[in-house]
Design a protein around this motif. Structure first.
Motif, PDB file in Angstrom:
ATOM      1  N   THR A   1       0.800  -1.221   0.000  1.00  9.42           N
ATOM      2  CA  THR A   1       0.000   0.000   0.000  1.00  9.42           C
ATOM      3  C   THR A   1       0.837   1.277   0.000  1.00  9.42           C
ATOM      4  N   LYS A   2       1.892   1.274   0.816  1.00  2.00           N
ATOM      5  CA  LYS A   2       2.783   2.436   0.891  1.00  2.00           C
ATOM      6  C   LYS A   2       3.307   2.802  -0.497  1.00  2.00           C
ATOM      7  N   ARG A   3       3.788   1.758  -1.185  1.00  2.00           N
ATOM      8  CA  ARG A   3       4.367   1.981  -2.496  1.00  2.00           C
ATOM      9  C   ARG A   3       3.294   2.398  -3.504  1.00  2.00           C
TER      10      ARG A   3
ATOM     11  N   LEU B   1     -10.585   0.912  -1.074  1.00  2.00           N
ATOM     12  CA  LEU B   1     -11.019   1.520   0.194  1.00  2.00           C
ATOM     13  C   LEU B   1      -9.908   1.403   1.250  1.00  2.00           C
ATOM     14  N   HIS B   2      -9.216   0.287   1.239  1.00  2.00           N
ATOM     15  CA  HIS B   2      -8.105   0.127   2.179  1.00  2.00           C
ATOM     16  C   HIS B   2      -7.010   1.173   1.912  1.00  2.00           C
ATOM     17  N   ILE B   3      -6.696   1.325   0.656  1.00  2.00           N
ATOM     18  CA  ILE B   3      -5.673   2.318   0.300  1.00  2.00           C
ATOM     19  C   ILE B   3      -6.096   3.699   0.794  1.00  2.00           C
ATOM     20  N   HIS B   4      -7.362   4.007   0.582  1.00  2.00           N
ATOM     21  CA  HIS B   4      -7.827   5.316   1.030  1.00  2.00           C
ATOM     22  C   HIS B   4      -7.659   5.478   2.537  1.00  2.00           C
ATOM     23  N   SER B   5      -7.905   4.396   3.268  1.00  5.17           N
ATOM     24  CA  SER B   5      -7.793   4.468   4.735  1.00  5.17           C
ATOM     25  C   SER B   5      -6.356   4.765   5.172  1.00  5.17           C
ATOM     26  N   GLN B   6      -5.396   4.546   4.288  1.00  2.00           N
ATOM     27  CA  GLN B   6      -3.987   4.795   4.629  1.00  2.00           C
ATOM     28  C   GLN B   6      -3.484   6.173   4.161  1.00  2.00           C
ATOM     29  N   PHE B   7      -4.346   6.913   3.506  1.00  2.00           N
ATOM     30  CA  PHE B   7      -3.923   8.219   2.985  1.00  2.00           C
ATOM     31  C   PHE B   7      -3.340   9.101   4.087  1.00  2.00           C
ATOM     32  N   GLU B   8      -4.042   9.139   5.219  1.00  2.00           N
ATOM     33  CA  GLU B   8      -3.604  10.033   6.277  1.00  2.00           C
ATOM     34  C   GLU B   8      -2.232   9.633   6.808  1.00  2.00           C
TER      35      GLU B   8
ATOM     36  N   PRO C   1      -4.760  16.968   0.215  1.00  2.00           N
ATOM     37  CA  PRO C   1      -5.591  17.271  -0.960  1.00  2.00           C
ATOM     38  C   PRO C   1      -4.726  17.946  -2.020  1.00  2.00           C
ATOM     39  N   GLY C   2      -4.904  17.554  -3.243  1.00  2.00           N
ATOM     40  CA  GLY C   2      -4.110  18.144  -4.308  1.00  2.00           C
ATOM     41  C   GLY C   2      -2.846  17.349  -4.623  1.00  2.00           C
ATOM     42  N   ASP C   3      -2.487  16.396  -3.747  1.00  2.00           N
ATOM     43  CA  ASP C   3      -1.301  15.568  -4.001  1.00  2.00           C
ATOM     44  C   ASP C   3      -1.522  14.571  -5.128  1.00  2.00           C
ATOM     45  N   LEU C   4      -2.765  14.150  -5.274  1.00  2.00           N
ATOM     46  CA  LEU C   4      -3.055  13.076  -6.230  1.00  2.00           C
ATOM     47  C   LEU C   4      -3.822  13.616  -7.431  1.00  2.00           C
ATOM     48  N   ALA C   5      -3.704  12.879  -8.550  1.00  2.00           N
ATOM     49  CA  ALA C   5      -4.372  13.315  -9.781  1.00  2.00           C
ATOM     50  C   ALA C   5      -5.389  12.296 -10.274  1.00  2.00           C
ATOM     51  N   VAL C   6      -5.740  11.337  -9.404  1.00  2.00           N
ATOM     52  CA  VAL C   6      -6.631  10.252  -9.828  1.00  2.00           C
ATOM     53  C   VAL C   6      -8.015  10.802 -10.175  1.00  2.00           C
ATOM     54  N   LYS C   7      -8.529  10.383 -11.343  1.00  2.00           N
ATOM     55  CA  LYS C   7      -9.862  10.815 -11.773  1.00  2.00           C
ATOM     56  C   LYS C   7     -10.827   9.652 -11.904  1.00  2.00           C
ATOM     57  N   ARG C   8     -10.261   8.478 -12.228  1.00  2.00           N
ATOM     58  CA  ARG C   8     -11.126   7.319 -12.458  1.00  2.00           C
ATOM     59  C   ARG C   8     -10.541   6.073 -11.807  1.00  2.00           C
ATOM     60  N   ALA C   9     -11.438   5.144 -11.480  1.00  2.00           N
ATOM     61  CA  ALA C   9     -10.987   3.810 -11.082  1.00  2.00           C
ATOM     62  C   ALA C   9     -11.850   2.781 -11.788  1.00  2.00           C
ATOM     63  N   PHE C  10     -11.212   1.733 -12.285  1.00  2.00           N
ATOM     64  CA  PHE C  10     -11.943   0.576 -12.806  1.00  2.00           C
ATOM     65  C   PHE C  10     -11.974  -0.428 -11.665  1.00  2.00           C
ATOM     66  N   ILE C  11     -13.165  -0.734 -11.180  1.00  2.00           N
ATOM     67  CA  ILE C  11     -13.256  -1.625 -10.024  1.00  2.00           C
ATOM     68  C   ILE C  11     -13.992  -2.903 -10.405  1.00  2.00           C
TER      69      ILE C  11
ATOM     70  N   ILE D   1     -16.635   5.049  -2.573  1.00  2.00           N
ATOM     71  CA  ILE D   1     -15.343   5.218  -3.252  1.00  2.00           C
ATOM     72  C   ILE D   1     -15.320   6.561  -3.983  1.00  2.00           C
ATOM     73  N   GLU D   2     -16.390   6.834  -4.692  1.00  2.00           N
ATOM     74  CA  GLU D   2     -16.430   8.071  -5.485  1.00  2.00           C
ATOM     75  C   GLU D   2     -16.365   9.299  -4.579  1.00  2.00           C
ATOM     76  N   ASP D   3     -17.102   9.247  -3.467  1.00  2.00           N
ATOM     77  CA  ASP D   3     -17.120  10.404  -2.566  1.00  2.00           C
ATOM     78  C   ASP D   3     -15.799  10.584  -1.840  1.00  2.00           C
ATOM     79  N   LEU D   4     -15.276   9.474  -1.299  1.00  2.00           N
ATOM     80  CA  LEU D   4     -14.043   9.582  -0.525  1.00  2.00           C
ATOM     81  C   LEU D   4     -12.867  10.049  -1.373  1.00  2.00           C
ATOM     82  N   LEU D   5     -12.785   9.528  -2.587  1.00  2.00           N
ATOM     83  CA  LEU D   5     -11.623   9.843  -3.408  1.00  2.00           C
ATOM     84  C   LEU D   5     -11.883  10.971  -4.402  1.00  2.00           C
TER      85      LEU D   5
END
Ligand code: ADP
Ligand code: K
Ligand code: ZN
Length: 436
Positions: A166-168, A189-196, A202-212, A225-229
């Motif tokens: 996850t870190k990587r 969702l797990h990855i998101h939980s590790q953001f902090e 905010p602004g560090d990431l450029a992700v716009k889409r995810a294929f899940i 997922i959509e709201d959190l990210l």
């Protein structure tokens, strides 16, 4: 909205023309399938000895179903329809009995599959301007390599990072300014939980889409997922028997998944009677691969429950949409995207001499991730020995399980009589994951 297409002509083909393509390809599939003794027998029982015996798409219903056990019984080469020298790729998925199912691809098979993924990716609005971080497992699973090839064909910048670490993953998203993720919903969702923890601001990431995809999830999970990210998440469905990802994918509207009907015939059946049901009605998904020569598969019972939308999509594609997967007809568990059958677990733990007769499979969620715990009763005298010996036994059972089901479960040792026993049919699986 400007609707992107990879192959506008085929994606918007009128129904009559689409059915003409399907019939042609079904005949082609039958001619390929007849090269295997397995389908030789199956098709003969339906009175089909040559492609000309398929007069209309309705004739499909005469062909007997293919089930996962057919693939296992044929292991490893039973359904191979070409010389091995023509096979350029093997994929495989795990099975109940430890016998995996093997899928063979000729070069032209890979080419057609790749095109379906390019089509799927483009339908989401992603393009060559995007940077894709592919977090699905590479290797024998179809999820990683399958989508990878499609993304390269689209011209995306692909980061083939694979699953885990996850870190990587987070650092890579930052470093390369990843715009698209391919990932299981639970891992995302797990990855998101590790953001902090990882100091993502905010602004560090450029992700716009995810294929899940690869595992069941609800509309609520997608929203979360959509709201959190702050991204758009697209449902992606596939299974290795039908190539892998790219069977059905959501378009920009994100209102369920277009099944690429020039490549797959979809039927929804009543799992009890085997009869086709109307569009809009829930049942078991049955799929026929129209694009694989090395290993044809006709009328494959997926055991996935869903329905087909009767009404067309606003995007203009004529290929019908499949609902999200609503359940399974069998007892297969999907743990963080990996398929696990209770019988695989039983088989392994019952081989361990110290294990008594009762056991329980427990599944819950820890944060965003699924957690699998196998509770086993062991003989009472073992509890009298040293703690280190018990710990070694626990580790041995865990390793035994890991070698079969790929993932590593928690193992708990219990005294005989301490796990619940049920009258009648044993309830071995307790799945406490929220259904939301
Ligand atoms: P993979 O390697 O992609 O996991 P498998 O063939 O091992 O493919 O597993 C396929 C199964 O995974 C499907 O039959 C279905 O049960 C499940 N699956 C795949 N995609 C989805 C999805 N988007 N939603 C729900 N379940 C899915
Ligand atoms: K899966
Ligand atoms: Zn659409």
């Amino acid at each position: 909205m400007d609707i992107p297409f990879w192959n506008r002509e085929i994606e918007t083909l009128d129904r009559a023309s689409l059915e003409k393509v399907q019939l042609e390809r079904l005949r082609q599939m039958v001619s390929w399938a007849l090269k295997t003794p397995f389908y030789g027998r199956k098709l003969a029982s339906a009175g089909i000895g040559s492609p000309e015996d398929v007069k209309s798409l309705r004739d499909l219903e005469r062909i007997p179903f293919t089930v996962k056990d057919d693939l296992r019984r044929g292991f490893p080469r039973g359904l191979l329809a070409v010389e091995m020298s023509e096979v350029v790729r093997i994929h495989s998925s795990s099975g109940t009995t430890g016998i995996p199912t093997v899928i063979y691809f000729a070069r032209d098979d890979l080419d057609r599959w790749t095109d379906l993924l390019a089509r799927s990716i483009t339908a989401t609005g992603a393009s060559s301007r995007d940077i894709l971080q592919n977090m699905m497992t590479y290797g024998l699973f179809t999820g990683g390599l399958g989508l990878h090839y499609g993304a390269e064909r689209v011209g995306m910048t692909v980061i083939p990072i694979g699953g885990g670490n996850t870190k990587r993953q987070i650092q890579t998203m930052k470093d390369f300014q990843t715009t698209v993720l391919h990932v299981t919903p639970s891992y995302l969702l797990h990855i998101h939980s590790q953001f902090e923890n990882e100091g993502v601001r905010p602004g560090d990431l450029a992700v716009k889409r995810a294929f899940i995809g690869a595992e069941p999830h609800s509309e609520n999970t997608r929203r979360k997922i959509e709201d959190l990210l702050g991204i758009q998440a697209f449902n992606s469905y596939g299974l290795s028997e039908l190539n892998g990802p790219g069977v059905a994918f959501e378009c920009v509207h994100r209102k369920d998944m277009h099944v690429w009907e020039d490549a797959y015939l979809i039927e929804i059946i009543d799992p009890k009677t085997g009869q086709n049901v109307e569009d809009g009605q829930e049942g078991e998904v049955v799929l026929t691969n129209l694009v694989r020569r090395a290993m044809p598969i006709l009328r494959y019972r997926t055991r996935d429950l869903a329905f087909v939308h009767p009404e067309p999509c606003e995007c203009g594609r004529t290929h019908r949409r499949l609902s999200r997967i609503l359940g399974r007809t069998d007892d297969m568990l999907i743990i963080n995207g990996v398929n696990v059958f209770p019988s695989q677990i039983e088989e392994r733990i019952m081989k361990v001499p110290e294990v008594a007769t009762n056991y329980l499979i427990h599944v819950d969620k820890k944060g965003a991730l699924d957690r699998l715990t196998v509770k086993v009763e062991i003989y009472p005298k073992l509890f009298l020995g040293e703690a280190a010996r018990l710990e070694a036994l626990r580790a041995r059972i865990r390793e035994e399980l890991r070698s079969s089901i790929v993932i590593s479960p928690n193992v708990e040792l219990h005294e005989p009589g301490s796990l619940p026993v049920s009258e009648g049919k044993a309830k071995r699986v307790v799945d406490e994951r929220p259904k939301d």
